[in-house]
Design an enzyme around this catalytic site. Structure first.
Site, mmCIF file in Angstrom:
data_model
loop_
_atom_site.group_PDB
_atom_site.id
_atom_site.type_symbol
_atom_site.label_atom_id
_atom_site.label_comp_id
_atom_site.label_asym_id
_atom_site.label_seq_id
_atom_site.Cartn_x
_atom_site.Cartn_y
_atom_site.Cartn_z
ATOM 1 N N LYS A 159 0.792 -1.457 0.243
ATOM 2 C CA LYS A 159 0.108 -0.065 -0.231
ATOM 3 C C LYS A 159 0.853 1.206 0.158
ATOM 4 O O LYS A 159 1.211 1.730 1.150
ATOM 5 C CB LYS A 159 -0.890 0.115 1.378
ATOM 6 C CG LYS A 159 -2.408 1.140 0.701
ATOM 7 C CD LYS A 159 -3.488 0.220 2.032
ATOM 8 C CE LYS A 159 -4.246 1.819 1.238
ATOM 9 N NZ LYS A 159 -5.124 1.679 0.673
HETATM 10 N N1 PMP Z 1 -7.357 -1.432 -3.534
HETATM 11 C C1 PMP Z 1 -6.695 -0.209 -3.344
HETATM 12 C C2 PMP Z 1 -5.743 -0.007 -4.846
HETATM 13 C C3 PMP Z 1 -6.761 0.449 -2.016
HETATM 14 O O1 PMP Z 1 -6.669 1.474 -1.967
HETATM 15 C C4 PMP Z 1 -7.649 -0.191 -0.962
HETATM 16 C C5 PMP Z 1 -8.108 0.476 0.241
HETATM 17 N N2 PMP Z 1 -6.889 -0.276 1.004
HETATM 18 C C6 PMP Z 1 -8.322 -1.558 -1.203
HETATM 19 C C7 PMP Z 1 -8.180 -2.079 -2.430
HETATM 20 C C8 PMP Z 1 -9.172 -2.467 -0.411
HETATM 21 O O2 PMP Z 1 -8.508 -2.716 0.562
HETATM 22 P P1 PMP Z 1 -8.694 -3.296 2.421
HETATM 23 O O3 PMP Z 1 -9.494 -3.948 2.312
HETATM 24 O O4 PMP Z 1 -7.369 -3.608 2.955
HETATM 25 O O5 PMP Z 1 -9.245 -1.303 3.287
#
Ligand code: PMP
Length: 305
Positions: A159
């Site tokens: 991330k």
């Molecule tokens: N993909 C991207 C590019 C994101 O930014 C997010 C948000 N964090 C997600 C998927 C979903 O991830 P999560 O369920 O861990 O929040």
């Protein structure tokens, strides 16, 4: 955005407006930083953070991938976030946490080994990412003209701040074309993820979501797979092509901020009845019960403050 009272920065709580950095901070110029997006909900027993340890662990792992050495343990950062929620004395139902690490001031040039690492935990009140109306009636999704960067030149599982340039370009394009959100394909033409959420579709009663070959390993995606299987649905993790998306019976996005957002239209094709589908609604209401502490079975995912 709604300001809060305090931000935790490098081990100390600072007043919201005093958590600052120099304009020549390394990350502003070269884009290497890592973020998390975590949520706390106001339950009947006070605030609870959903899957806190999973999010903090992913921050540490993203940082490892991008060669940023965060000088705090997962436990220390968990504690900081718990204390942050306490000190900010929030009142609303939805609090978003943004733990992150970036490279600070003192080194210029791409080589970042000696750049200081700044670690921050911030939180503020933030409602539905894709709007309250979107949660009820569904959103319009546009397949972006840009793809997710190939795995040979990117770290999509981190991330990482840098990955959001691609997300921003796709989202801007989608909104400019009259849509609400962008869906990105990978460099092979299969669905990767939305600009800030994961993708699910339903076909003939089966729930399908893409593998994480070219996307963030989403915590909400894992949660949704678990709850859908517990409800008795078959969930398949496999590649999805563009054509399949267009003829889905239902589609929805999942993410910490996006929660469970139904999709009613993709590239001018009406999905199902053009509103929130029945399986989507069932998963959405179960998800909200879980995060608001109304479902005993999943209480282990909540860290009560
Ligand atoms: N993909 C991207 C590019 C994101 O930014 C997010 C948000 N964090 C997600 C998927 C979903 O991830 P999560 O369920 O861990 O929040």
């Amino acid at each position: 955005m709604d300001a809060a009272k305090y931000i935790w920065m490098n081990g100390e709580f600072k007043a919201w407006n005093e958590a600052q950095t120099h304009v020549l901070s390394h990350t502003i110029h070269y884009g290497n930083g890592v973020i998390e997006g975590t949520k706390a909900y106001k339950t009947a027993d006070g605030y609870a953070i959903f899957r806190l340890n999973d999010h903090t662990k992913r921050l540490k792992e993203s940082a490892k991938m991008t060669l940023i050495n965060i000088p705090y343990t997962v436990e220390e950062m968990n504690e900081a976030q718990i204390e942050l929620i306490k000190r900010n004395e929030f009142t609303g139902d939805n609090v978003y946490l943004r733990p992150f690490a970036f490279l600070g001031y003192g080194v210029m040039g791409v080589y970042h080994k000696d750049a200081p690492v700044e670690t921050v935990m911030a939180a503020w009140e933030w409602g539905a990412y894709l709007g309250e109306e979107g949660l009820k009636s569904g959103i319009k999704l546009k397949i972006a003209s840009m793809t997710r960067p190939a795995n040979t030149s990117n770290m999509g599982k981190a991330k990482a701040t840098a990955n959001y340039l691609n997300s921003q370009m796709a989202k801007y394009e989608a909104i400019d074309c009259g849509y609400d959100e962008a869906l990105l394909l990978d460099d092979q033409g299969y669905v990767a993820e939305a600009s800030g959420a994961s993708f699910f579709m339903v076909k003939d009663g089966v729930i399908i979501t893409p593998p994480n070959d070219n996307s963030l390993v989403s915590i909400t995606q894992k949660t949704v797979i678990e709850i859908a299987q517990d409800m008795g649905y078959e969930v398949i993790h496999r590649r999805i092509s563009r054509e399949e998306v267009y003829i889905a019976d239902e589609a929805f996005l999942t993410g910490t901020a996006a929660e469970i957002t139904p999709v009613r239209n993709i590239d001018a094709r009406i999905i199902g009845e053009g509103s929130r589908g029945p399986i989507t609604e069932q998963i959405q209401s179960t998800y909200f019960d879980i995060v608001f502490g109304r479902n005993e079975k999943y209480k282990h995912y909540l860290t009560y403050i």
